[in-house]
Motif scaffolding. Structure first.
Motif, PDB file in Angstrom:
ATOM      1  N   MET A 147       0.821  -1.202   0.000  1.00  0.00           N
ATOM      2  CA  MET A 147       0.000   0.000   0.000  1.00  0.00           C
ATOM      3  C   MET A 147       0.858   1.257   0.000  1.00  0.00           C
ATOM      4  N   GLU A 148       1.877   1.305   0.842  1.00  0.00           N
ATOM      5  CA  GLU A 148       2.762   2.462   0.888  1.00  0.00           C
ATOM      6  C   GLU A 148       3.573   2.607  -0.392  1.00  0.00           C
ATOM      7  N   THR A 149       3.913   1.492  -1.012  1.00  0.00           N
ATOM      8  CA  THR A 149       4.602   1.553  -2.310  1.00  0.00           C
ATOM      9  C   THR A 149       3.695   2.190  -3.351  1.00  0.00           C
ATOM     10  N   GLU A 150       2.433   1.818  -3.321  1.00  0.00           N
ATOM     11  CA  GLU A 150       1.478   2.386  -4.273  1.00  0.00           C
ATOM     12  C   GLU A 150       1.283   3.876  -4.038  1.00  0.00           C
ATOM     13  N   ARG A 151       1.112   4.269  -2.765  1.00  0.00           N
ATOM     14  CA  ARG A 151       0.926   5.695  -2.459  1.00  0.00           C
ATOM     15  C   ARG A 151       2.194   6.490  -2.746  1.00  0.00           C
ATOM     16  N   LEU A 430      17.898   3.914 -15.085  1.00  0.00           N
ATOM     17  CA  LEU A 430      17.341   2.651 -14.613  1.00  0.00           C
ATOM     18  C   LEU A 430      15.827   2.743 -14.645  1.00  0.00           C
ATOM     19  N   ASP A 431      15.177   1.609 -14.701  1.00  0.00           N
ATOM     20  CA  ASP A 431      13.731   1.595 -14.576  1.00  0.00           C
ATOM     21  C   ASP A 431      13.330   1.997 -13.160  1.00  0.00           C
ATOM     22  N   PHE A 432      12.100   2.441 -13.013  1.00  0.00           N
ATOM     23  CA  PHE A 432      11.564   2.770 -11.696  1.00  0.00           C
ATOM     24  C   PHE A 432      11.620   1.529 -10.802  1.00  0.00           C
ATOM     25  N   PHE A 433      12.152   1.702  -9.580  1.00  0.00           N
ATOM     26  CA  PHE A 433      12.283   0.534  -8.710  1.00  0.00           C
ATOM     27  C   PHE A 433      12.187   0.940  -7.242  1.00  0.00           C
ATOM     28  N   ARG A 434      11.978  -0.087  -6.375  1.00  0.00           N
ATOM     29  CA  ARG A 434      11.920   0.112  -4.925  1.00  0.00           C
ATOM     30  C   ARG A 434      13.175  -0.475  -4.301  1.00  0.00           C
ATOM     31  N   ARG A 435      13.852   0.331  -3.479  1.00  0.00           N
ATOM     32  CA  ARG A 435      15.106  -0.089  -2.865  1.00  0.00           C
ATOM     33  C   ARG A 435      14.966  -0.113  -1.350  1.00  0.00           C
ATOM     34  N   PRO A 436      15.028  -1.293  -0.706  1.00  0.00           N
ATOM     35  CA  PRO A 436      14.971  -1.353   0.760  1.00  0.00           C
ATOM     36  C   PRO A 436      16.188  -0.674   1.387  1.00  0.00           C
ATOM     37  N   LEU A 437      15.974  -0.006   2.516  1.00  0.00           N
ATOM     38  CA  LEU A 437      17.061   0.629   3.257  1.00  0.00           C
ATOM     39  C   LEU A 437      17.366  -0.178   4.519  1.00  0.00           C
ATOM     40  N   MET A 449      12.713   4.935  -6.412  1.00  0.00           N
ATOM     41  CA  MET A 449      13.754   5.707  -7.102  1.00  0.00           C
ATOM     42  C   MET A 449      13.551   5.699  -8.609  1.00  0.00           C
ATOM     43  N   LEU A 450      13.959   6.819  -9.210  1.00  0.00           N
ATOM     44  CA  LEU A 450      13.928   6.969 -10.657  1.00  0.00           C
ATOM     45  C   LEU A 450      15.073   7.893 -11.050  1.00  0.00           C
ATOM     46  N   PHE A 451      15.884   7.477 -12.007  1.00  0.00           N
ATOM     47  CA  PHE A 451      17.032   8.263 -12.460  1.00  0.00           C
ATOM     48  C   PHE A 451      16.782   8.680 -13.910  1.00  0.00           C
ATOM     49  N   GLY A 452      16.785   9.989 -14.173  1.00  0.00           N
ATOM     50  CA  GLY A 452      16.586  10.428 -15.548  1.00  0.00           C
ATOM     51  C   GLY A 452      16.475  11.934 -15.676  1.00  0.00           C
TER      52      GLY A 452
END
Length: 481
Positions: A147-151, A430-437, A449-452
């Motif tokens: 849910m938090e990833t979606e928001r 890079l493609d849009f992605f989720r990175r755990p900390l 994250m998104l780089f562009g």
């Protein structure tokens, strides 16, 4: 209230009756209150009648449908943080094609230019507690991290969409230049036209399209982006001419649609659609308070209060009056509360308003808001202040602010875009992605994250109309935009 007997003691009939009464569900449905365990009716656990819970979350904010530019912009995958590309500026000099008998002619050469763009980094940090990640949530997605990833994705996409339009590296060094900045700054503003608050007309949009296709631009914009109120303004023009609605009525057997269903502007090379882009509008009011986030800047301090001078600004006779300004300090961690200046009178046409801000080490830039015109200093309403500029903080010195009325508060821009990879691209590393900390507490933090960066390779094939306004007829909208 029922009290339990001592351990291992027998429970008599009276105690069982009391216990049964305490746990009995309420037979009186009615309008219920939340469940309780003590005091009054709550002591009898009366609200144990099941409550209905809807599984659909209602959204009071935007959805992916409000994103217009990002889904349409061509994307190019790159492999480095510095992307270089070549632009053909000219196929050669426009020499006479005729030669004398036996002549070898004059050598002609194409003109190329090598350009580059730096990939910038965008991120949205989110966090879910360990307990939150273990329990189910109400809604379509029961998983808290999902849910938090979606928001978070929606929020990051909104930031990206607005940045694609309005970001400026000269204001925030971590940002890229949005397409408006790239178009407006090219060739000393040759790709812009200032409406000065007037409403756009279909005839004006046709003139711009013909100008862009004419030599030496040779552009073919395939979309005209406007904010929703401007889009409604253009629909009103179609309604006023009537015959558009008559054609619509003839096609529809089940009713009449008031206004055109699909709005297109006919250009010399064919119809060009007009598309509503909500995040193209950027003239927002100042925040009511500071963001309250860790690392947000302190409130700005006004070094010198507003004064007027000069005779060459765009403050015309219709803008003579009293104004106030609001200043908000911004960095990449948050923003401050707004700070109001003293009111100032623009007594004569052409005057420029100036003031300055004390250096703030934790501020990257300042957002400047201006109020509506008032007839007296006491009538200035700071609640009407709208964004007119963003100014980079001058580290170690005062930051000068100058307002020549180049931006009319509450106005908007209209952008003519050619979605052609040879003209416009978004390069992404890079493609849009989720990175755990790293987990340093009982929570699970992560970054989306998104780089562009966007590239307007040939700004001459695109165009910006500035300070577009709306003619309000209902009284609901601000007629000054």
């Amino acid at each position: 209230m029922y009290s339990f007997p001592e351990a291992n003691a027998l429970v008599n009939v009276a105690d069982l009756a009391d216990l049964n009464s305490a746990l009995r569900k309420s037979a009186d449905i009615g309008y219920q209150s939340p469940a309780g365990t003590s005091g009054g009716d709550a002591g009898n656990l009366s609200p144990l009648v099941p409550q209905s819970i809807e599984n659909t979350l209602s959204s009071a904010t935007y959805t992916m449908k409000e994103l217009s530019l990002w889904p349409s912009i061509p994307k190019l995958q790159v492999t480095n943080t510095l992307h270089e590309y070549a632009v053909i500026n000219d196929h050669g000099l426009d020499l006479e094609p005729f030669i004398a008998e036996g002549s070898g002619g004059v050598t002609n050469r194409s003109e190329y230019e090598r350009k580059s763009v730096r990939v910038k980094y965008l991120a949205e940090r989110r966090e879910v507690t360990d307990v939150g990640s273990l329990v189910g949530l109400i809604g379509g997605n029961a998983n808290a991290i999902a849910m938090e990833t979606e928001r978070g994705t929606l929020r990051l996409m909104q930031k990206l969409e607005r940045s694609l339009w309005h970001a400026r590296e000269s204001v925030n060094p971590l940002a890229f230049d949005g397409i408006i900045e790239q178009i407006e700054s090219h060739n000393n503003g040759a790709n812009t036209f200032d409406l000065r608050g007037k409403s756009p007309t279909p005839r004006l949009l046709q003139e711009v399209l013909s100008e862009i296709q004419s030599a030496p631009r040779f552009g073919r914009p395939d979309c005209i982006y406007v904010e929703p109120r401007i889009h409604a303004e253009l629909i009103k023009f179609a309604v006023q001419f009537g015959r558009h609605d008559q054609f619509s009525a003839l096609r529809q057997a089940d009713g009449l649609t008031y206004g055109v269903q699909e709005l297109n502007i006919m250009s010399p090379y064919g119809p060009v659609p007009v598309k509503s882009a909500p995040f193209l509008f950027n003239a927002y009011s100042a925040p009511a308070s500071a963001s309250g986030t860790t690392g947000a800047p302190a409130n700005p301090a006004i070094t010198a209060q507003p004064s007027v001078a000069g005779t060459t600004s765009l403050f015309g006779a219709g803008y003579v009056g009293f104004y106030g300004y609001r200043v908000v300090a911004v960095n990449n961690s948050g923003f401050s509360a707004p700070v109001n200046t003293n009111t100032i009178e623009v007594a004569n046409a052409g005057e420029i308003v100036s003031f300055s801000i004390t250096d703030q080490a934790d501020a990257v830039f300042y957002k400047i808001y201006r109020t509506e015109k008032a007839s007296t200093a006491g009538a200035v309403d700071f609640a009407t202040a709208r964004l007119i500029d963003e100014v980079r903080n001058v580290s170690g010195n005062v930051t000068p602010i100058s307002d020549s009325n180049a931006v009319i508060p509450n106005s908007s821009k209209i952008v003519f875009v050619q979605h052609d990879p040879s003209v416009l691209e978004f390069v992404r590393l890079l493609d849009f992605f989720r990175r755990p900390l790293a987990e340093v507490a009982t929570s699970k933090p992560f970054l989306l994250m998104l780089f562009g960066s966007p590239i307007v390779k040939v700004p001459n094939k695109m165009f910006v109309l500035q300070n577009a306004g709306v003619t309000a007829t209902s009284g609901m909208l601000d007629t000054t935009i």
